[in-house]
Write a protein that holds these residues in place. Structure first.
Motif, short mmCIF file in Angstrom:
data_model
loop_
_atom_site.label_atom_id
_atom_site.label_comp_id
_atom_site.label_asym_id
_atom_site.label_seq_id
_atom_site.Cartn_x
_atom_site.Cartn_y
_atom_site.Cartn_z
N GLY A 193 53.95 14.01 66.29
CA GLY A 193 54.98 14.98 66.63
C GLY A 193 56.03 14.35 67.54
N ALA A 194 56.93 15.16 68.02
CA ALA A 194 57.94 14.67 68.94
C ALA A 194 57.26 14.11 70.19
N PRO A 195 57.84 13.08 70.81
CA PRO A 195 57.24 12.51 72.03
C PRO A 195 56.98 13.58 73.09
N ILE A 196 55.83 13.47 73.75
CA ILE A 196 55.44 14.45 74.75
C ILE A 196 56.37 14.36 75.95
N VAL A 197 57.05 15.46 76.26
CA VAL A 197 57.95 15.50 77.42
C VAL A 197 57.51 16.56 78.42
N VAL A 198 56.52 17.36 78.04
CA VAL A 198 55.92 18.34 78.96
C VAL A 198 54.42 18.04 79.00
N GLN A 199 53.93 17.73 80.19
CA GLN A 199 52.53 17.38 80.36
C GLN A 199 51.72 18.58 80.84
N ARG A 200 50.51 18.71 80.33
CA ARG A 200 49.62 19.80 80.72
C ARG A 200 49.31 19.71 82.22
N ASN A 201 49.39 20.88 82.88
CA ASN A 201 49.11 21.02 84.31
C ASN A 201 50.15 20.35 85.21
N ARG A 202 51.31 20.01 84.62
CA ARG A 202 52.38 19.41 85.41
C ARG A 202 53.51 20.43 85.59
N PRO A 203 54.32 20.28 86.66
CA PRO A 203 55.41 21.22 86.90
C PRO A 203 56.48 21.14 85.80
N VAL A 204 57.06 22.29 85.50
CA VAL A 204 58.16 22.37 84.54
C VAL A 204 59.20 23.35 85.07
N THR A 205 60.41 23.25 84.54
CA THR A 205 61.42 24.26 84.81
C THR A 205 61.38 25.28 83.69
N LEU A 206 61.15 26.53 84.06
CA LEU A 206 61.04 27.61 83.08
C LEU A 206 62.39 28.33 83.04
N VAL A 207 63.07 28.26 81.90
CA VAL A 207 64.40 28.82 81.75
C VAL A 207 64.31 30.10 80.93
N TYR A 208 64.76 31.22 81.52
CA TYR A 208 64.81 32.50 80.82
C TYR A 208 66.24 32.73 80.34
N GLU A 209 66.38 33.02 79.06
CA GLU A 209 67.70 33.31 78.51
C GLU A 209 67.67 34.67 77.80
N VAL A 222 55.96 24.83 70.80
CA VAL A 222 55.76 26.07 71.54
C VAL A 222 54.54 25.91 72.45
N VAL A 223 54.72 26.17 73.75
CA VAL A 223 53.66 25.97 74.72
C VAL A 223 53.55 27.19 75.63
N ARG A 224 52.40 27.32 76.29
CA ARG A 224 52.18 28.38 77.27
C ARG A 224 52.42 27.81 78.67
N VAL A 225 53.09 28.60 79.51
CA VAL A 225 53.46 28.16 80.86
C VAL A 225 53.17 29.29 81.84
N MET A 226 52.65 28.93 83.01
CA MET A 226 52.45 29.92 84.07
C MET A 226 53.65 29.91 85.01
N ASN A 227 54.23 31.08 85.23
CA ASN A 227 55.29 31.24 86.23
C ASN A 227 54.63 31.19 87.59
N ILE A 228 54.97 30.18 88.40
CA ILE A 228 54.28 29.98 89.67
C ILE A 228 54.54 31.13 90.63
N ALA A 229 55.74 31.68 90.63
CA ALA A 229 56.08 32.74 91.58
C ALA A 229 55.32 34.02 91.29
N SER A 230 55.14 34.37 90.01
CA SER A 230 54.51 35.64 89.65
C SER A 230 53.10 35.49 89.11
N SER A 231 52.68 34.26 88.86
CA SER A 231 51.36 33.97 88.27
C SER A 231 51.18 34.58 86.89
N THR A 232 52.28 34.90 86.24
CA THR A 232 52.19 35.42 84.87
C THR A 232 52.32 34.26 83.88
N ILE A 233 51.82 34.49 82.67
CA ILE A 233 51.84 33.47 81.63
C ILE A 233 52.82 33.88 80.54
#
Length: 234
Positions: free
Chosen positions: A164-180, A201-212
């Motif tokens: 697949g495409a090169p991994i640019v998001v690592q599991r359990n690592r910080p990401v910027t979550l952009v809501y549009e 398509v990946v699942r991410v936890m919002n750190i501020a709200s602890s929602t997925i």
């Protein structure tokens, strides 16, 4: 039993393989054999790669004129074929054996997850069509620039879905979550629960709200969520 050799230049390249004859290559192959090879490949449809080769052995010689090929059928299990041709106003039945071969890409070295596949990492091997199968990637060009999802041994066929495409998001690592949501764009800190490349398509936890939430990887350490989402508790 007649075995005919000839190479035919056409969108689906055909190579009639067999016992080496003393006659020149062009003189050894007649129009009947050439046409049968073309019709056999055409009957297999678009599933056969453009560089396919077919080995054809006629069960008996035929030196008559070919006016038209009425029908031709190949049994992929046994490699035998039957054909009905029109020659000088009469129907002639021919049969023989045919083996279709395709070039398949394989790694020249062990390629680990996270590495980027380059042209120098690949070579090709020729296999019969039934051995190649539809579950393997048949084009080296389709692999270049991608990354293995699991270790790829040298010399092994590459399964569909294993790169697949090169991994640019690592599991359990910080990401910027952009809501549009239309013109509204919001950014939040998140933690990836899955790894992924651009377009995954990946699942991410919002750190501020602890929602997925579920979003699409759009760049390095960036996941985009389009439109409103109903948060899920972990």
């Amino acid at each position: 039993m007649t075995t005919v050799m000839r190479s035919i230049r056409r969108p689906l390249a055909v190579l009639l393989l067999g016992t080496v004859l003393a006659l020149p290559l062009q003189a050894a192959a007649g129009p009947v054999e050439s046409r049968l090879a073309e019709e056999l490949l055409a009957s297999l449809g678009p599933s056969v790669p453009a560089d396919a080769q077919v080995a054809v052995t006629l069960g008996r010689p035929f030196d008559g004129r070919l006016d038209a090929v009425r029908d031709i059928n190949l049994d992929p299990r046994t490699g035998t074929f039957q054909a009905r041709i029109l020659s000088d106003g009469r129907i002639v039945e021919l049969n023989g054996r045919a083996e279709v071969e395709v070039a398949m890409p394989v790694p020249v070295r062990r390629i680990r997850p996270g590495e980027i596949i380059e042209a120098a990492d690949l070579t090709t091997v020729r296999l019969s069509l039934d051995r190649a199968g539809s579950g393997f990637i048949s084009s080296a060009d389709a692999l270049i620039g991608l990354s293995p999802r699991r270790q790829m041994p040298a010399g092994r066929l590459i399964q569909v879905g294993s790169v697949g495409a090169p991994i640019v998001v690592q599991r359990n690592r910080p990401v910027t979550l952009v809501y549009e949501d239309g013109a509204l764009v919001l950014a939040a800190r998140g933690r990836a629960l899955q790894e992924g490349g651009v377009g995954d398509v990946v699942r991410v936890m919002n750190i501020a709200s602890s929602t997925i939430v579920t979003g699409t990887v759009t760049g390095a350490e960036t996941v985009s969520v389009n439109g409103p989402r109903i948060p899920q508790r972990p």
